[in-house]
Design an enzyme around this catalytic site. Structure first.
Site, short mmCIF file in Angstrom:
data_model
loop_
_atom_site.label_atom_id
_atom_site.label_comp_id
_atom_site.label_asym_id
_atom_site.label_seq_id
_atom_site.Cartn_x
_atom_site.Cartn_y
_atom_site.Cartn_z
N LYS A 80 0.85 -1.22 -0.08
CA LYS A 80 0.04 0.28 -0.07
C LYS A 80 0.87 1.23 -0.13
CE LYS A 80 -4.22 1.99 2.39
NZ LYS A 80 -4.81 1.70 3.58
N SER A 155 -9.76 1.40 2.54
CA SER A 155 -8.90 2.28 1.67
C SER A 155 -7.88 1.38 1.00
CB SER A 155 -8.41 3.10 2.56
OG SER A 155 -7.60 2.58 3.52
N SER A 179 -10.14 -1.01 6.52
CA SER A 179 -9.38 -0.94 5.17
C SER A 179 -8.64 -2.23 4.82
CB SER A 179 -8.46 0.27 5.12
OG SER A 179 -9.27 1.37 5.21
N1 GLN Z 1 -13.78 3.61 5.63
C1 GLN Z 1 -12.97 3.81 7.05
C2 GLN Z 1 -12.60 5.34 6.84
O1 GLN Z 1 -12.89 6.16 5.97
C3 GLN Z 1 -11.86 2.93 7.32
C4 GLN Z 1 -10.63 3.60 6.81
C5 GLN Z 1 -9.40 2.71 7.01
O2 GLN Z 1 -9.50 1.65 7.79
N2 GLN Z 1 -8.10 3.38 6.75
O3 GLN Z 1 -12.42 5.78 7.89
#
Ligand code: GLN
Length: 471
Positions: A80, A155, A179
């Protein structure tokens, strides 16, 4: 050499084949590079494919030849874009960090490197990991390899899509509120959010420091376990990491772990079928009450915004990346951040600053912190009688690209099952749990297993059992 069957390949199979000399790490890497060059243009899983992949693989082959290979030597990974690899670009899919080169390795990266893992490239993501669909990337959405009209999740959508399109054998993502688990569910993979503190956060760009964990993606539970074992451990560079024996094992199930199912959601027919499967495998299943679970979304988002606004203050146009010149330092700051950050990032910084401001700190931030403790108590209480909490990973399968972009709250609600584990710090894993056919497309769905702090072992055991990975 015969063509390697990437679709059925696992880390263990690749390791054994390389050890036996059936194929080399270079040949394996080349197969992945071929797939990437065919598919990445459409899927957009990678923001960059490294130009030294074959050299990395060659070094792995030397390690194997010298008898120094481990299970991860020569295994090709997607990483990532918010995890630092020394000397390589890391942008968190943001314009503000475009071209930024990491000056050190994340601890998890250092560990994989030592084992001779091969890094294929950096994977797309929602900007600064804010989102659940990779639509917030400044460099275009990642499409779901199972249906290119749909999101891959987020994400860490690029990491998941890379593995799902057979453009990597495994991947690293980060999980602040789901994410790793959500894109794993949407792409038909296994994804783990480890216990808070079990994997070092050193070298991963911070979103919510009390929530963030690096997590692995694999095609099987076993692969995911192999990666977790390689990257976890206490780290002097991250004081929030924990020692191996921090949590005692207190399993209540005698033969098999006992499964608890919370009552705050309605069970779909597919979910019920999966529960029956656990029962037929000999698991005792019972209902549990998690009173505060339904409030997890507002608690999570207040804490996430607050920590994000504070963490992102470092992007001031001086220390890293983009710099826009104004008439003075203050104007530089406004211009740089106005231009460099995307809409969702600006929204979170504004709301985070608001909930931390003196007039509202008690009403929002302090309240969320207090409720986080109550929520954790709810879970700890449930774990007095069960060993695993079972829920879906997401409310449904991958949604269409563009379907939720105009409604941030609809996007946030997608996280109802995943944010709780980041708030409580408990480990959770998403495993593939069936297919839903929508418009003639077969879309994967996941179920989520949550365990007590430090009890990843139970997750791996039950996950392997469920997926038939135990012979
Ligand atoms: N969808 C969640 C957010 O937008 C989780 C994001 C994540 O785990 N980085 O905060």
């Amino acid at each position: 050499m015969t063509k390697i069957d990437l679709a059925t390949l696992t880390i263990k199979k690749a390791h054994e084949a390389m050890k036996k000399g059936e194929f080399s790490a270079v040949e394996l890497a080349q197969e992945y590079l071929d797939v990437i060059s065919k598919k990445n243009k459409e899927i957009n899983a990678y923001l960059e494919v490294y130009d030294d992949v074959l050299e990395q693989a060659q070094k792995a082959d030397e390690m194997i030849r010298d008898g120094k290979g481990t299970i991860l030597t020569g295994i090709p990974f997607a990483i990532k874009d918010n995890i630092l690899i020394k000397g390589r670009e890391a942008s968190s899919a943001s314009k503000i960090l475009e071209g930024y080169e990491a000056t050190y390795n994340a601890t998890a990266i250092g560990k994989l490197k030592k084992e001779g893992a091969v890094f294929l490239g950096r994977a797309n993501m929602d900007e600064f990991a804010m989102g659940g669909s990779t639509e917030n990337s400044a460099f275009g959405v990642t499409k779901n390899p199972h249906d290119i009209e749909r999101v891959a999740g987020g994400s860490s959508g690029g990491s998941a899509a890379a593995v799902a399109m057979d453009g990597a054998l495994a991947a690293l993502g980060s999980d602040t509120g789901g994410s790793v688990r959500e894109p794993a569910a949407f792409c038909g993979l296994v994804g783990l959010k480890p216990t808070y503190g079990s994997v070092s956060r050193y070298g991963v760009m911070s979103l919510g420091s009390s929530l963030d964990q690096i997590g692995p993606f694999g095609k099987t539970v076993e692969d995911t376990e192999i990666i977790f074992k390689a990257i976890h451990g206490q780290d002097p560079l991250d004081s929030t990491t924990i020692a191996e024996d921090t949590y005692e094992s207190q399993r209540v199930g005698q033969k098999k772990p006992i499964i608890g199912i919370p009552t705050f959601f309605e069970q779909s027919p597919l979910f019920k079928k999966n529960v029956e499967k656990f029962k037929s495998l000999g698991y005792e299943v019972c209902e549990i009450e998690l009173e505060k679970a339904a409030s997890a979304i507002p608690i999570y988002y207040i804490i996430n915004f607050a920590e994000a606004s504070s963490n992102l203050s470092r992007f001031d146009g001086v220390r890293y990346g983009l710099h826009e010149g104004g008439k003075d330092g203050i104007e530089d700051y406004f211009l740089t951040r106005g231009k460099g950050f995307g809409k969702e990032v600006r929204r979170r910084i504004l709301l985070g600053t608001y909930v931390l401001s003196s007039g509202y700190y008690d009403a929002y931030y302090n309240r969320a912190i207090a409720l986080r403790k109550v929520l954790t108590q709810d879970f700890l209480k449930a774990f007095q009688k069960v060993d695993i909490i079972l829920t879906p990973t997401t409310p449904g399968p991958a949604f269409k690209i563009g379907e939720r972009t105009s409604d941030p709250v609809a996007m946030y609600l997608e996280d109802i099952f995943t944010v709780t584990e980041n708030l409580t710090g408990m480990p959770a894993m998403s495993i593939p749990a069936g297919i839903e056919e929508v418009d003639g497309k077969k879309l994967p769905l996941g179920i989520q297993l949550t365990a007590r702090h430090g009890d990843e072992k139970t997750l791996f055991e039950a996950g392997k059992d469920f997926l038939g990975e135990i012979e």
